[in-house]
Design an enzyme around this catalytic site. Sequence first.
Site, mmCIF file in Angstrom:
data_model
loop_
_atom_site.group_PDB
_atom_site.id
_atom_site.type_symbol
_atom_site.label_atom_id
_atom_site.label_comp_id
_atom_site.label_asym_id
_atom_site.label_seq_id
_atom_site.Cartn_x
_atom_site.Cartn_y
_atom_site.Cartn_z
ATOM 1 N N ARG A 113 32.969 87.699 32.437
ATOM 2 C CA ARG A 113 33.371 88.915 33.145
ATOM 3 C C ARG A 113 34.157 89.817 32.201
ATOM 4 O O ARG A 113 34.985 89.350 31.401
ATOM 5 C CB ARG A 113 34.243 88.534 34.342
ATOM 6 C CG ARG A 113 34.684 89.692 35.237
ATOM 7 C CD ARG A 113 33.534 90.307 35.964
ATOM 8 N NE ARG A 113 33.973 91.122 37.110
ATOM 9 C CZ ARG A 113 33.225 92.065 37.659
ATOM 10 N NH1 ARG A 113 32.026 92.319 37.182
ATOM 11 N NH2 ARG A 113 33.664 92.740 38.698
ATOM 12 N N THR A 403 22.962 95.121 39.208
ATOM 13 C CA THR A 403 23.037 93.788 38.609
ATOM 14 C C THR A 403 21.647 93.160 38.538
ATOM 15 O O THR A 403 20.688 93.685 39.087
ATOM 16 C CB THR A 403 23.998 92.891 39.427
ATOM 17 O OG1 THR A 403 25.273 93.532 39.517
ATOM 18 C CG2 THR A 403 24.183 91.516 38.834
ATOM 19 N N GLU A 442 32.423 98.472 34.934
ATOM 20 C CA GLU A 442 32.946 97.346 35.697
ATOM 21 C C GLU A 442 34.359 97.556 36.214
ATOM 22 O O GLU A 442 34.758 96.967 37.229
ATOM 23 C CB GLU A 442 32.906 96.084 34.828
ATOM 24 C CG GLU A 442 32.418 94.866 35.539
ATOM 25 C CD GLU A 442 30.975 95.003 35.990
ATOM 26 O OE1 GLU A 442 30.747 94.908 37.213
ATOM 27 O OE2 GLU A 442 30.093 95.196 35.154
ATOM 28 N N GLY A 485 23.203 93.225 43.651
ATOM 29 C CA GLY A 485 23.498 94.048 44.817
ATOM 30 C C GLY A 485 24.953 94.292 45.133
ATOM 31 O O GLY A 485 25.282 94.603 46.282
#
EC number: 3.4.19.13
Length: 587
Positions: A113, A403, A442, A485
Amino acid sequence: MKRTWNVCLTALLSVLLVAGSVPFHAEAKKPPKSYDEYKQVDVGKDGMVATAHALASEIGADVLKKGGNAIDAAVAIQFALNVTEPMMSGIGGGGFMMVYDGKTKDTTIIDSRERAPAGATPDMFLDENGKAIPFSERVTKGTAVGVPGTLKGLEEALDKWGTRSMKLLITLTIKLAEKGFPIDSVLADAISDYQEKLSRTAAKDVFLPNGEPLKEGDTLIQKDLAKTFKLIRSKGTDAFYKGKFAKTLSDTVQDFGGSMTEKDLENYDITIDEPIWGDYQGYQIATTPPPSSGGIFLLQMLKILDDFNLSQYDVRSWEKYQLLAETMHLSYADRASYAGDPEFVNVPLKGLLHPDYIKERQQLINLDQVNKKPKAGDPWKYQEGSANYKQVEQPKDKVEGQTTHFTVADRWGNVVSYTTTIEQLFGTGIMVPDYGVILNNELTDFDAIPGGANEVQPNKRPLSSMTPTILFKDDKPVLTVGSPGGATIISSVLQTILYHIEYGMGLKAAVEEPRIYTTSMSSYRYEDGVPKDVLSKLNGMGHRFGTSPVDIGNVQSISIDHENGTFKGVVISGSNDAAIGINLKRK
């Protein structure tokens, strides 16, 4: 056309994967002009690949055919998707890779991440009057870019489980980027829809040549991205996180108003986590822990619904959708209040899944009545500790990201379930000039208004909904599930599991059964196939489903039949996704 492509691809990979060397002179022929030859359901005895793009599936499948394992194939697939699905994921983003090791029987998550740079501040998404900057504005700014983690995650995966080098696995994708491939309808629509965002940056030269968006059937060539992949091939991940590229990336982010520096890139590292586990109707479920909210609330919703005996109602009945909607409202309310990066905030993981808390939430659900004010509960009553943050209401203008998800299984028992992203379609739209890397947005996954569990802080990971999941039966992996999604991911994975296990549907039917998604009384979606009379009934009760269906998620899944020794891969029909089974010739 497909046969020619397959023969060439297989021949090239034979040299690469068997000989273990990289023939830099090798040429990959052009792929087919049509994608409709590929299967949405396939069966294999020696492995399976299911991805959101047929050419990526081809590349992953050939890695498996030539002796690479599921992790090798996953790395090759991610590079391929960076080229063929540049709007969804890539080395300018991050993700969560779940790996089941067939030898050790361990299940591990590589968390790549993105993190906020050191210069990020809690109020960076507020204007001079202290009001939240509209999502449509903050999503394209340099402040939205998190420090990318995908490449470090791929490196770690190969170090831990791989049998092939990154140098080898990236090579074929270099040719795909250099020589190009025919654009499919999904990518063509994305370029058309987001041309304004792309026109602001170096991306315009790639996707909008001569000022016009590329169309379906046009050839997409990405020479700058190929150049970057060559740098990585020759110098490893340091070519990305240090040196000239890192300076160009950070300078570009600053040019668009962000604070990222070369030091932020150099300091980035991934996290290795254990999954969180839950039981559901005889299955053990391994899924993602924080900073992804996906796993917690997937398990919470399954636990809430388990006592309602959902399958007593028809799969398209108003009763089933009512129970789903009410459960989603409660879990998404908890998500908005308690989920964040556990390195920075206290997340009541045990409390949210505690049996007594589940009962408390179940009591708020009435089959015949809508709870018009669904609120977060108090899971801290069921575990030690307390919140070191407030519950802060956020603006309702956030658009859910996209994504990609894919999954791989091999003949040695290794399984990969991997969700990877740059968040919105084409992320921020910012491309690193001369390097072809599209940068994520992000950091807009953080709260715009500070004070809550998910407020912006330096080096913090924004809350995610990615939910790569593996289900086990008798300690053996039997099913992988995942979806793109944004926040809809959790509900897509939930409903696929419910339809396959609770309703006993075949995997293809479970993946394609119409889904709903609702987080509150002001946010509703449903797919084509939900009966109109059911929607009328639900709206008459107080729900607010609209008049137009939309697609929700794009589930990729593999089921593993240990008794018969087969893998079944499933993707959505009518898409350019592909499942490819591996069936090796026996002597």
